[in-house]
Design a protein around this motif. Structure first.
Motif, PDB file in Angstrom:
ATOM      1  N   LEU A  64      51.351 -49.732 -32.121  1.00 34.34           N
ATOM      2  CA  LEU A  64      52.024 -49.479 -33.392  1.00 34.34           C
ATOM      3  C   LEU A  64      51.180 -48.489 -34.186  1.00 34.34           C
ATOM      4  CD1 LEU A  64      54.371 -50.235 -35.294  1.00 34.34           C
ATOM      5  CD2 LEU A  64      53.052 -52.236 -36.022  1.00 34.34           C
ATOM      6  N   LEU A  65      51.770 -47.350 -34.574  1.00 31.99           N
ATOM      7  CA  LEU A  65      51.074 -46.280 -35.287  1.00 31.99           C
ATOM      8  C   LEU A  65      51.732 -46.075 -36.646  1.00 31.99           C
ATOM      9  CD1 LEU A  65      50.943 -43.777 -32.285  1.00 31.99           C
ATOM     10  CD2 LEU A  65      49.059 -45.203 -33.083  1.00 31.99           C
ATOM     11  N   GLN A  66      50.933 -45.996 -37.717  1.00 32.56           N
ATOM     12  CA  GLN A  66      51.512 -45.946 -39.062  1.00 32.56           C
ATOM     13  C   GLN A  66      50.640 -45.131 -40.015  1.00 32.56           C
ATOM     14  OE1 GLN A  66      54.468 -47.441 -40.320  1.00 32.56           O
ATOM     15  NE2 GLN A  66      53.953 -46.245 -42.139  1.00 32.56           N
ATOM     16  N   GLY A  67      51.284 -44.250 -40.783  1.00 36.12           N
ATOM     17  CA  GLY A  67      50.604 -43.550 -41.869  1.00 36.12           C
ATOM     18  C   GLY A  67      50.593 -44.416 -43.112  1.00 36.12           C
ATOM     19  N   LEU A  68      49.464 -44.493 -43.765  1.00 37.85           N
ATOM     20  CA  LEU A  68      49.343 -45.383 -44.919  1.00 37.85           C
ATOM     21  C   LEU A  68      49.998 -44.822 -46.175  1.00 37.85           C
ATOM     22  CD1 LEU A  68      45.695 -46.725 -44.452  1.00 37.85           C
ATOM     23  CD2 LEU A  68      47.862 -47.865 -43.924  1.00 37.85           C
ATOM     24  N   ASP A  69      50.310 -43.528 -46.188  1.00 34.24           N
ATOM     25  CA  ASP A  69      50.958 -42.921 -47.350  1.00 34.24           C
ATOM     26  C   ASP A  69      52.459 -42.737 -47.140  1.00 34.24           C
ATOM     27  OD1 ASP A  69      48.443 -42.822 -48.389  1.00 34.24           O
ATOM     28  OD2 ASP A  69      48.199 -40.652 -48.230  1.00 34.24           O
ATOM     29  N   ASP A  70      53.023 -43.424 -46.173  1.00 35.05           N
ATOM     30  CA  ASP A  70      54.436 -43.279 -45.828  1.00 35.05           C
ATOM     31  C   ASP A  70      55.303 -43.996 -46.857  1.00 35.05           C
ATOM     32  OD1 ASP A  70      56.933 -43.101 -44.605  1.00 35.05           O
ATOM     33  OD2 ASP A  70      56.139 -43.519 -42.606  1.00 35.05           O
ATOM     34  N   VAL A  71      56.150 -43.226 -47.567  1.00 35.92           N
ATOM     35  CA  VAL A  71      57.064 -43.839 -48.542  1.00 35.92           C
ATOM     36  C   VAL A  71      58.460 -44.002 -47.971  1.00 35.92           C
ATOM     37  CG1 VAL A  71      55.775 -42.969 -50.522  1.00 35.92           C
ATOM     38  CG2 VAL A  71      57.653 -41.597 -49.576  1.00 35.92           C
ATOM     39  N   ILE A  72      58.716 -43.447 -46.791  1.00 40.26           N
ATOM     40  CA  ILE A  72      60.027 -43.572 -46.151  1.00 40.26           C
ATOM     41  C   ILE A  72      60.074 -44.872 -45.338  1.00 40.26           C
ATOM     42  CG2 ILE A  72      61.582 -42.539 -44.452  1.00 40.26           C
ATOM     43  CD1 ILE A  72      60.535 -39.791 -45.389  1.00 40.26           C
ATOM     44  N   CYS A  73      59.077 -45.070 -44.501  1.00 43.23           N
ATOM     45  CA  CYS A  73      58.922 -46.332 -43.771  1.00 43.23           C
ATOM     46  C   CYS A  73      57.554 -46.904 -44.131  1.00 43.23           C
ATOM     47  CB  CYS A  73      59.037 -46.109 -42.264  1.00 43.23           C
ATOM     48  SG  CYS A  73      60.666 -45.562 -41.725  1.00 43.23           S
ATOM     49  N   PRO A  74      57.478 -47.675 -45.202  1.00 38.02           N
ATOM     50  CA  PRO A  74      56.183 -48.131 -45.721  1.00 38.02           C
ATOM     51  C   PRO A  74      55.447 -49.049 -44.749  1.00 38.02           C
ATOM     52  CG  PRO A  74      57.947 -48.416 -47.353  1.00 38.02           C
ATOM     53  CD  PRO A  74      58.603 -48.093 -46.051  1.00 38.02           C
ATOM     54  N   PRO A  75      54.101 -49.081 -44.841  1.00 42.66           N
ATOM     55  CA  PRO A  75      53.296 -49.932 -43.954  1.00 42.66           C
ATOM     56  C   PRO A  75      53.646 -51.414 -44.045  1.00 42.66           C
ATOM     57  CG  PRO A  75      51.902 -48.349 -45.112  1.00 42.66           C
ATOM     58  CD  PRO A  75      53.271 -48.230 -45.700  1.00 42.66           C
ATOM     59  N   ALA A  76      54.219 -51.841 -45.163  1.00 39.39           N
ATOM     60  CA  ALA A  76      54.567 -53.257 -45.316  1.00 39.39           C
ATOM     61  C   ALA A  76      55.499 -53.727 -44.202  1.00 39.39           C
ATOM     62  CB  ALA A  76      55.209 -53.499 -46.682  1.00 39.39           C
ATOM     63  N   GLN A  77      56.345 -52.840 -43.702  1.00 40.50           N
ATOM     64  CA  GLN A  77      57.244 -53.219 -42.609  1.00 40.50           C
ATOM     65  C   GLN A  77      56.438 -53.579 -41.353  1.00 40.50           C
ATOM     66  OE1 GLN A  77      60.918 -51.675 -41.825  1.00 40.50           O
ATOM     67  NE2 GLN A  77      61.457 -52.055 -43.938  1.00 40.50           N
ATOM     68  N   CYS A  78      55.435 -52.775 -41.049  1.00 39.62           N
ATOM     69  CA  CYS A  78      54.595 -53.059 -39.874  1.00 39.62           C
ATOM     70  C   CYS A  78      53.852 -54.379 -40.043  1.00 39.62           C
ATOM     71  CB  CYS A  78      53.595 -51.923 -39.663  1.00 39.62           C
ATOM     72  SG  CYS A  78      54.342 -50.358 -39.162  1.00 39.62           S
ATOM     73  N   GLU A  79      53.373 -54.622 -41.254  1.00 42.31           N
ATOM     74  CA  GLU A  79      52.601 -55.843 -41.497  1.00 42.31           C
ATOM     75  C   GLU A  79      53.467 -57.089 -41.308  1.00 42.31           C
ATOM     76  OE1 GLU A  79      51.201 -54.904 -45.372  1.00 42.31           O
ATOM     77  OE2 GLU A  79      50.015 -53.208 -44.629  1.00 42.31           O
ATOM     78  N   ARG A  80      54.714 -57.041 -41.742  1.00 45.40           N
ATOM     79  CA  ARG A  80      55.607 -58.185 -41.541  1.00 45.40           C
ATOM     80  C   ARG A  80      55.919 -58.386 -40.055  1.00 45.40           C
ATOM     81  NH1 ARG A  80      57.848 -56.408 -46.580  1.00 45.40           N
ATOM     82  NH2 ARG A  80      59.358 -55.051 -45.564  1.00 45.40           N
ATOM     83  N   PHE A  81      56.086 -57.278 -39.344  1.00 46.44           N
ATOM     84  CA  PHE A  81      56.356 -57.348 -37.911  1.00 46.44           C
ATOM     85  C   PHE A  81      55.172 -57.987 -37.174  1.00 46.44           C
ATOM     86  CE2 PHE A  81      56.475 -55.308 -33.643  1.00 46.44           C
ATOM     87  CZ  PHE A  81      57.720 -55.745 -33.231  1.00 46.44           C
ATOM     88  N   LEU A  82      53.968 -57.563 -37.516  1.00 43.86           N
ATOM     89  CA  LEU A  82      52.775 -58.095 -36.864  1.00 43.86           C
ATOM     90  C   LEU A  82      52.575 -59.570 -37.189  1.00 43.86           C
ATOM     91  CD1 LEU A  82      50.372 -55.073 -37.399  1.00 43.86           C
ATOM     92  CD2 LEU A  82      51.362 -55.818 -35.241  1.00 43.86           C
ATOM     93  N   ALA A  83      52.957 -59.968 -38.395  1.00 42.92           N
ATOM     94  CA  ALA A  83      52.847 -61.383 -38.754  1.00 42.92           C
ATOM     95  C   ALA A  83      53.727 -62.237 -37.848  1.00 42.92           C
ATOM     96  CB  ALA A  83      53.225 -61.588 -40.221  1.00 42.92           C
ATOM     97  N   GLY A  84      54.839 -61.670 -37.385  1.00 44.52           N
ATOM     98  CA  GLY A  84      55.770 -62.403 -36.535  1.00 44.52           C
ATOM     99  C   GLY A  84      55.257 -62.654 -35.128  1.00 44.52           C
ATOM    100  N   ILE A  85      54.247 -61.885 -34.692  1.00 41.79           N
ATOM    101  CA  ILE A  85      53.705 -62.095 -33.339  1.00 41.79           C
ATOM    102  C   ILE A  85      52.321 -62.738 -33.386  1.00 41.79           C
ATOM    103  CG2 ILE A  85      54.992 -60.128 -32.415  1.00 41.79           C
ATOM    104  CD1 ILE A  85      52.151 -58.738 -32.259  1.00 41.79           C
ATOM    105  N   GLU A  86      51.863 -63.020 -34.589  1.00 41.74           N
ATOM    106  CA  GLU A  86      50.526 -63.588 -34.745  1.00 41.74           C
ATOM    107  C   GLU A  86      50.356 -64.839 -33.884  1.00 41.74           C
ATOM    108  OE1 GLU A  86      46.709 -63.513 -36.065  1.00 41.74           O
ATOM    109  OE2 GLU A  86      48.237 -62.098 -36.771  1.00 41.74           O
TER     110      GLU A  86
END
Length: 654
Positions: free
Chosen positions: A579-601
């Motif tokens: 999973l690759l993510q830019g931290l300044d992304d306002v179109i697809c914010p990093p919060a989406q990745c964080e929620r996804f990763l929480a689901g596989i924890e």
């Protein structure tokens, strides 16, 4: 003398195309235009923080890069941007107006001097942003699109046509900017003035439509005082997408509309060349252009079904004569002056370069950003244009890039690993052009297939609308159908299939990994992952209602939003992923990745999450692209057990 060819396992072939080389050639020239007789354009500089430079081609054919770092000629209007510069040639030299990315102000620049701001900074939200500037020397103004944030939320925004004084008086005074429209439409494109200067034409649309769903073509009268009045709609509507408008030499309206199922050209409402091919495309950026009227009454066009060609259309006969040359794909950017047409073209053997067509001689030639082979072209991939059969017998268009190396071939009986590339948009298309990121894999013995799944542009409105309310279904099915077809025909190894994509392609990748068992791993790049929060309030305004067409109205089908979201099905994910993510992304914010990763924890799924400070939606810095590409190759090396060397090992966590 014969070529020495050795047998070696797929994925372990030695290649001169490393990640740094691929990163150095990422991006392409854009926004070509004339300043007097000179051709100017913007060009990426990955090694300079990913900025875009303004390049000038002088009369002797040499190129001059203006505006040294950190100047960055790029607009953030609608986040994807728009035409960021314009110029006029005066007796004492060129005068250029451009948008600087860092503060989004308009600047006035004369070579030899320093840029001077024309617009103020805003203390509110995303600020004041500008696109599609055009200089009116007679009025001493710059006419353009103004995007103004009125609060701190992504939806607190208005867009109008505006006139900015050239004398700099608005640099500290917002009230000095003259608004030409009343903000009655959520989105507008820049005004196009008729030859006599008495009329202006532009496009407008409103939520929940995207510009490829339906736009309105507006025409207004220009008063002696420079105001717009008597504005009326002359074409377009909720089910008709007008993609571009211009005036011909006689003051007649030329526009591209898909009212007949394909984007064709019309003049004052009459079709000029009705064909089942596209003469325009999706308006992802303000100021994209697929046609340009010429002084002799002809029209330069970029057109095609799938791949595009550069041609000259005779409006009287409806005939199109295409320019000869090696280019098989042209970007949506045309400019014309007299008998000259400039655009940006590429092919499977060449990267994008600035191309000029002399319509008198019919000769086309590369004049700027010329392609130079950074390695022996024998290492370039040799793509195939294929059409596969998807569910229900529907056609699925794709480009297949088999492993290719001048000195290596497969071990006996071995089938190659393949990576499916899902493009972004999703209302978009992958062009068939030289891409060193693809060559990075194919030259090592890893196949790539780019899928123009249902919903892609270039194949008519019906193909485009296959994705209506079917995002996460049709795109996933079409990618899987292509991957499995390659395995079934013996082109790819069924046990070594992967999928990757960025943005909307990241969604398709994540959805594929959570709803199918086709792939052994995947690379998810700045993705959409959670539909419940990807909308008003979390993502940017331009796409905040996009899901109403891709999924359906939230109030009517709320369960569908959860059913389709990869985040809701993270528990189904069993294969390794990156999973690759830019931290300044306002179109697809990093919060989406964080929620996804929480689901596989805690579920033991091998994965890596790499974030990049200073990167937004779409990586632009060389060091970011190198790290991302090497990490992706390392993922495949580990999962497919490839003998890859010279690449840092990606640490996969569980």
């Amino acid at each position: 003398m014969g070529v020495d060819v050795h047998k070696q396992a797929y994925g372990s072939w030695p290649s001169p195309i490393d990640a740094a080389l691929a990163a150095a050639h990422d991006g392409h020239p854009e926004w070509v235009g004339f300043v007097g007789d000179e051709v100017w354009w913007t060009e990426p500089r990955p090694a300079e923080g990913g900025r875009r430079a303004l390049v000038r081609r002088l009369a002797d054919g040499s190129e001059e890069s203006l505006l040294a770092a950190p100047w960055n000629v790029r607009s953030r209007v609608i986040e994807y941007g728009g035409l960021p510069w314009t110029g006029v040639m005066r007796d004492d030299g060129p005068l250029v107006v451009f948008t600087h990315f860092a503060d989004q102000r308009l600047y006035r620049y004369e070579p030899g001097g320093e840029p001077r701001p024309l617009t103020p900074l805003s203390p509110v939200g995303g600020g004041l942003r500008w696109a599609q500037p055009q200089v009116d020397l007679a009025r001493g103004e710059v006419w353009c699109v103004l995007e103004e944030f009125t609060g701190d939320g992504p939806d607190d925004v208005r867009r109008v046509l505006a006139a900015v004084p050239l004398d700099g008086s608005a640099a500290g005074d917002r009230a000095a900017v003259r608004e030409l429209t009343d903000g009655g439409h959520r989105f507008v494109t820049g005004p196009r003035l008729s030859p006599d200067g008495r009329r202006a034409a532009w496009l407008a649309w409103d939520h929940p439509r995207m510009p490829w769903d339906g736009t309105e073509l507006l025409v207004g009268e220009v008063g002696d005082d420079g105001t717009l009045h008597t504005v009326r709609t002359v074409a377009g509507g909720p089910q008709e997408a007008v993609a571009q408008v211009e005036w011909d030499r006689d003051g007649r309206l030329l526009y591209a509309s898909d009212r007949g199922g394909w984007w064709n050209l019309y003049r004052d409402g009459t079709p000029l060349c009705p064909r089942e091919e596209e003469f325009a495309g999706p308006l992802w950026k303000l100021g994209l252009s697929w046609f340009a009227p010429l002084d002799n009454g002809l029209v330069a066009v970029v057109h095609g079904r799938g791949a595009t060609a550069l041609g000259i259309l005779d409006p009287e006969s409806g005939e199109v004569v295409d320019a000869a040359g090696p280019w098989t794909e042209f970007a949506p950017g045309l400019a014309a002056l007299g008998g000259r047409v400039v655009t940006v073209g590429a092919s499977p053997r060449t990267g994008y370069e600035v191309v000029e067509l002399d319509i008198r001689s019919g000769r086309a030639r590369a004049i700027g950003a010329r392609h130079r082979d950074p390695v022996d072209p024998a290492y370039y991939p040799e793509p195939q244009i294929r059409t596969f059969t998807g569910p229900g017998g529907r056609e699925v268009h794709a480009h297949v890039y088999p492993p290719h190396h001048p000195h290596r071939t497969a071990l006996d009986g071995e089938l190659p690993p393949y990576v499916v590339w899902a493009h972004g948009g999703p209302t978009s298309r992958v062009p068939l052009v030289l891409d060193l990121e693809i060559a990075y894999f194919t030259s090592r013995g890893i196949g790539v297939v780019e899928v123009n799944y249902g919903g892609s542009t270039g194949y008519g409105r019906a193909y485009r609308e296959r994705l209506r309310e079917q995002w996460g279904v049709v795109d996933v099915e079409d990618c899987a159908a292509v991957a499995l077809a390659l395995a079934e025909e013996g082109t790819a190894d069924r046990d070594r299939l992967a999928i990757r994509g960025g943005s909307a392609g990241g969604w398709t990748t994540a959805a594929s990994l959570t709803t199918t068992d086709v792939y052994a791993c995947g690379t998810i790049v700045y993705p959409v992952l959670d539909l419940a929060t990807w909308g008003p309030g979390e993502t940017h305004d331009f796409e905040s209602r996009y899901l109403e067409s891709l999924i359906g109205p939230l109030t009517e089908v709320p369960a569908r939003y959860a059913e389709r979201s990869p985040t809701a099905h993270a528990d189904r994910l069993t294969v390794p992923f990156l999973l690759l993510q830019g931290l300044d992304d306002v179109i697809c914010p990093p919060a989406q990745c964080e929620r996804f990763l929480a689901g596989i924890e805690g579920r033991g799924v091998p994965h890596a999450y790499l974030t990049f400070a200073g990167e937004g939606h779409g990586f632009r810095r060389a060091e970011t692209m190198v790290r991302a590409l090497e990490a992706e190759l390392s993922l495949y090396a580990q999962v497919f057990e490839l003998g890859v060397s010279g690449v840092p090992e990606l640490e996969l966590r569980t």
